[in-house]
Write a protein that holds these residues in place. Structure first.
Motif, short mmCIF file in Angstrom:
data_model
loop_
_atom_site.label_atom_id
_atom_site.label_comp_id
_atom_site.label_asym_id
_atom_site.label_seq_id
_atom_site.Cartn_x
_atom_site.Cartn_y
_atom_site.Cartn_z
N PRO A 32 13.33 -37.85 -73.52
CA PRO A 32 12.45 -38.78 -72.81
C PRO A 32 11.73 -39.70 -73.79
CG PRO A 32 11.40 -36.63 -72.97
CD PRO A 32 12.79 -36.49 -73.56
N LEU A 33 11.20 -40.79 -73.25
CA LEU A 33 10.50 -41.76 -74.07
C LEU A 33 9.29 -41.13 -74.76
CD1 LEU A 33 10.47 -44.87 -71.71
CD2 LEU A 33 11.90 -44.52 -73.72
N LYS A 34 9.04 -41.57 -75.98
CA LYS A 34 7.84 -41.15 -76.71
C LYS A 34 6.98 -42.39 -76.90
CE LYS A 34 10.34 -37.67 -79.34
NZ LYS A 34 10.76 -37.26 -80.68
N GLY A 35 5.71 -42.16 -77.20
CA GLY A 35 4.81 -43.27 -77.48
C GLY A 35 4.26 -43.92 -76.23
N PRO A 36 3.46 -44.97 -76.42
CA PRO A 36 2.84 -45.65 -75.27
C PRO A 36 3.86 -46.49 -74.50
CG PRO A 36 2.28 -46.78 -77.30
CD PRO A 36 3.02 -45.55 -77.70
N VAL A 45 9.52 -56.73 -77.64
CA VAL A 45 8.77 -55.57 -77.16
C VAL A 45 7.28 -55.84 -77.35
CG1 VAL A 45 8.28 -53.12 -77.54
CG2 VAL A 45 10.63 -53.96 -77.63
N ARG A 46 6.50 -55.55 -76.31
CA ARG A 46 5.06 -55.72 -76.37
C ARG A 46 4.38 -54.48 -75.78
NH1 ARG A 46 6.52 -58.92 -79.42
NH2 ARG A 46 6.25 -61.16 -79.40
N TYR A 47 3.25 -54.13 -76.39
CA TYR A 47 2.44 -52.99 -75.95
C TYR A 47 1.08 -53.53 -75.50
CZ TYR A 47 5.81 -50.24 -78.66
OH TYR A 47 6.94 -49.67 -79.16
N ALA A 48 0.68 -53.19 -74.28
CA ALA A 48 -0.66 -53.57 -73.81
C ALA A 48 -1.68 -52.71 -74.58
CB ALA A 48 -0.80 -53.35 -72.32
N VAL A 53 -4.57 -47.61 -76.21
CA VAL A 53 -5.83 -46.86 -76.27
C VAL A 53 -5.76 -45.63 -75.37
CG1 VAL A 53 -8.31 -46.96 -75.76
CG2 VAL A 53 -7.19 -48.84 -77.00
N ALA A 54 -5.19 -45.78 -74.17
CA ALA A 54 -5.05 -44.64 -73.26
C ALA A 54 -4.15 -43.57 -73.88
CB ALA A 54 -4.49 -45.11 -71.92
N TYR A 55 -3.09 -43.98 -74.55
CA TYR A 55 -2.18 -43.03 -75.21
C TYR A 55 -2.92 -42.31 -76.34
CZ TYR A 55 1.98 -41.26 -77.56
OH TYR A 55 2.93 -40.45 -78.15
N ASP A 57 -6.14 -41.82 -76.57
CA ASP A 57 -7.12 -40.92 -75.95
C ASP A 57 -6.45 -39.64 -75.44
OD1 ASP A 57 -9.15 -42.70 -76.49
OD2 ASP A 57 -9.24 -43.51 -74.44
N ALA A 58 -5.25 -39.77 -74.87
CA ALA A 58 -4.52 -38.59 -74.38
C ALA A 58 -4.15 -37.67 -75.55
CB ALA A 58 -3.27 -39.03 -73.62
N LEU A 59 -3.76 -38.24 -76.67
CA LEU A 59 -3.43 -37.43 -77.84
C LEU A 59 -4.67 -36.70 -78.35
CD1 LEU A 59 -1.05 -39.78 -79.87
CD2 LEU A 59 -0.44 -37.73 -78.57
N LEU A 60 -5.80 -37.38 -78.35
CA LEU A 60 -7.05 -36.75 -78.79
C LEU A 60 -7.43 -35.61 -77.85
CD1 LEU A 60 -9.13 -39.85 -79.88
CD2 LEU A 60 -8.29 -38.02 -81.35
N ALA A 61 -7.23 -35.81 -76.55
CA ALA A 61 -7.57 -34.77 -75.59
C ALA A 61 -6.67 -33.55 -75.76
CB ALA A 61 -7.44 -35.32 -74.16
N GLU A 62 -5.38 -33.77 -76.08
CA GLU A 62 -4.45 -32.67 -76.31
C GLU A 62 -4.85 -31.87 -77.56
OE1 GLU A 62 -0.44 -34.02 -76.63
OE2 GLU A 62 -0.44 -34.91 -74.65
N ALA A 63 -5.38 -32.58 -78.55
CA ALA A 63 -5.73 -31.95 -79.83
C ALA A 63 -7.03 -31.15 -79.74
CB ALA A 63 -5.85 -33.02 -80.92
#
Length: 64
Positions: A32-36, A45-48, A53-55, A57-63
């Motif tokens: 499956p896809l990784k990253g934001p 390719v562009r990232y909002a 930031v949401a990605y 924050d999710a990584l910080l919450a997992e940690a």
């Protein structure tokens, strides 16, 4: 407040995270896809920034 989104290139996101843009390309091609989330606009390719930031924050919450 403006409704305009801020978009990052793969190079800009790589610089933000201090990783190679090729790593982001590999993540985007993985299943499956990784990253934001990202979009392709005219072949680019562009990232909002809000999604990045949401990605992060999710990584910080997992940690926690």
């Amino acid at each position: 407040m403006s409704d305009e989104r801020v978009w990052l290139t793969r190079d800009e996101l790589g610089e933000r995270w201090r990783i190679k843009p090729k790593t982001l390309a590999n993540w985007a091609a993985s299943v499956p896809l990784k990253g934001p989330r990202f979009v392709k606009v005219g072949g680019y390719v562009r990232y909002a920034l809000a999604d990045v930031v949401a990605y992060e924050d999710a990584l910080l919450a997992e940690a926690a």
